[in-house]
Design a protein around this motif. Structure first.
Motif, PDB file in Angstrom:
ATOM      1  N   ALA A   1       0.827  -1.212   0.000  1.00  0.00           N
ATOM      2  CA  ALA A   1       0.000   0.000   0.000  1.00  0.00           C
ATOM      3  C   ALA A   1       0.859   1.259   0.000  1.00  0.00           C
ATOM      4  CB  ALA A   1      -0.925   0.005   1.208  1.00  0.00           C
ATOM      5  N   ASP A   2       0.380   2.261  -0.732  1.00  0.00           N
ATOM      6  CA  ASP A   2       1.009   3.589  -0.679  1.00  0.00           C
ATOM      7  C   ASP A   2       0.541   4.358   0.557  1.00  0.00           C
ATOM      8  OD1 ASP A   2       2.108   3.172  -3.294  1.00  0.00           O
ATOM      9  OD2 ASP A   2       0.155   3.714  -4.137  1.00  0.00           O
ATOM     10  N   TYR A   3      -0.706   4.113   0.923  1.00  0.00           N
ATOM     11  CA  TYR A   3      -1.348   4.874   2.008  1.00  0.00           C
ATOM     12  C   TYR A   3      -2.164   3.888   2.840  1.00  0.00           C
ATOM     13  CZ  TYR A   3      -4.641   8.165   4.231  1.00  0.00           C
ATOM     14  OH  TYR A   3      -5.406   8.872   5.127  1.00  0.00           O
ATOM     15  N   ILE A   4      -1.989   3.946   4.156  1.00  0.00           N
ATOM     16  CA  ILE A   4      -2.658   3.021   5.070  1.00  0.00           C
ATOM     17  C   ILE A   4      -3.489   3.830   6.046  1.00  0.00           C
ATOM     18  CG2 ILE A   4      -2.342   1.220   6.806  1.00  0.00           C
ATOM     19  CD1 ILE A   4       0.561   0.913   5.393  1.00  0.00           C
ATOM     20  N   GLN A   5      -4.801   3.606   6.032  1.00  0.00           N
ATOM     21  CA  GLN A   5      -5.721   4.327   6.914  1.00  0.00           C
ATOM     22  C   GLN A   5      -6.180   3.381   8.012  1.00  0.00           C
ATOM     23  OE1 GLN A   5      -7.315   7.740   6.273  1.00  0.00           O
ATOM     24  NE2 GLN A   5      -7.709   7.434   8.452  1.00  0.00           N
ATOM     25  N   GLU A   6      -5.865   3.737   9.253  1.00  0.00           N
ATOM     26  CA  GLU A   6      -6.298   2.951  10.414  1.00  0.00           C
ATOM     27  C   GLU A   6      -7.632   3.465  10.911  1.00  0.00           C
ATOM     28  OE1 GLU A   6      -7.319   3.158  14.441  1.00  0.00           O
ATOM     29  OE2 GLU A   6      -5.944   4.696  13.693  1.00  0.00           O
ATOM     30  N   ALA A   7      -8.560   2.542  11.218  1.00  0.00           N
ATOM     31  CA  ALA A   7      -9.871   2.921  11.738  1.00  0.00           C
ATOM     32  C   ALA A   7     -10.376   1.850  12.708  1.00  0.00           C
ATOM     33  CB  ALA A   7     -10.858   3.131  10.603  1.00  0.00           C
TER      34      ALA A   7
END
Length: 317
Positions: A84-90
């Protein structure tokens, strides 16, 4: 680095909504959750939701197909973030849970990946301590429900590499959202304001001034009616900052220090900045307000028309 491939860690209602909007914007998004089965179950839910929302006109034509095309479920967090280029944690709003998740993410992600947290109140600098290399870490806080709330907080901690921020803002804005860049602070802007309002609302009920139902009526039909169009600074500028100062004097006399006149307001008034009527204010310069007033009146009338069309929210008094 151009951000394209996205990993969404925590595919529940909040994270899933974020995944949908990235997918609709054309980004390949890989979902990860506590286990592979949970990720697959959420993938099925998100596709079904998108179809339903498109059928009801809440999503644009073609959006559901993009969700189905661009969303996938991974077997694990490690598999989701690996490329991944961008990892969003939620994940849940518990520091110990986020700590474990960030450690797993960092161990499996590329060194150049950007990692973002969707925390709503936890300081970003505190969360950054979970990472050995925190310069590529920041807060990107969407609001619930993510597909339909347009504002996003972008929060930098002291160690964030600021050169990354325009890329992240461009990514978020590609989904049609509006971003606001903030310094790190517990609760950031949204929840500091939201919780301050709730605290005062509860105090009004506890003092016997009004019922909870009546406080909600006043909130949504008076100053809350303005808020889709104007923030608190613009509202104050249009009303007159000298009037606000005088009202604060009354509040301070009766409620004490918690309602003392803010220093920023005092300084503006003392310098002759009274808002749109004279000297300009916080965000609106002084001058002819004819167009502004026309917009305001039109906006409020149209909003009332929409509310009349929608009717009362189910279950709300």
């Amino acid at each position: 680095m151009a951000i394209n491939k996205i990993a969404l860690v925590g595919a529940g209602y909040m994270g899933g909504g974020i995944a949908q909007i990235f997918a609709i914007a054309g980004h390949p998004v890989t979902l990860a959750d506590a286990d592979a089965e949970t990720a697959r179950r959420n993938l099925d839910r998100l596709i079904s939701e998108a179809r339903d929302w498109q059928a009801r006109g809440l999503f644009q034509p073609g959006a559901a197909a993009l969700v189905e095309q661009n969303l996938s479920a991974a077997e694990s967090i490690e598999a989701a973030v690996a490329d991944a280029d961008y990892i969003q944690e939620a994940v849940s709003e518990k520091p110990e849970v986020k700590d474990q998740v960030f450690r797993r993410i960092e161990a499996a992600a590329r060194p150049d990946a950007i990692i973002a947290s969707n925390t709503s109140t936890l300081p970003i600098g505190g969360l950054a301590k979970s990472l050995t290399k925190a310069d590529r870490f920041l807060g990107v806080h969407f609001s619930n429900p993510a597909p339909f709330i347009p504002g996003v907080e972008v929060i930098l901690h002291e160690g964030t590499d600021e050169s990354l921020v325009p890329q992240v803002e461009e990514l978020v804005q590609s989904t049609g959202k509006l971003t606001a860049r903030l310094k790190d602070s517990p609760g950031f802007v949204l929840n500091r304001l939201q919780y301050a309002l709730l605290k005062e609302a509860i105090s009004i009920v506890d003092d016997g001034v009004a019922s909870a139902e009546d406080v909600d009526i006043i909130t949504r039909t008076t100053f809350g009616f303005r808020l889709p169009f104007f923030g608190p600074f613009a509202i104050a500028d249009m009303a007159g900052l000298d009037i606000y100062r005088d009202c604060f004097r009354t509040f301070e006399e009766h409620y004490g220090e918690r309602f003392a006149t803010p220093e920023g307001l005092k300084k503006l008034v003392e310098a002759g900045h009274l808002g749109t009527k004279s000297g300009g204010g916080f965000v609106i310069p002084a001058g002819d307000t004819t167009d502004l007033i026309t917009y305001r009146n039109t906006a409020y009338a149209r909003l009332q028309q929409l509310l009349n069309e929608l009717g009362q929210a189910p279950g709300v008094k």
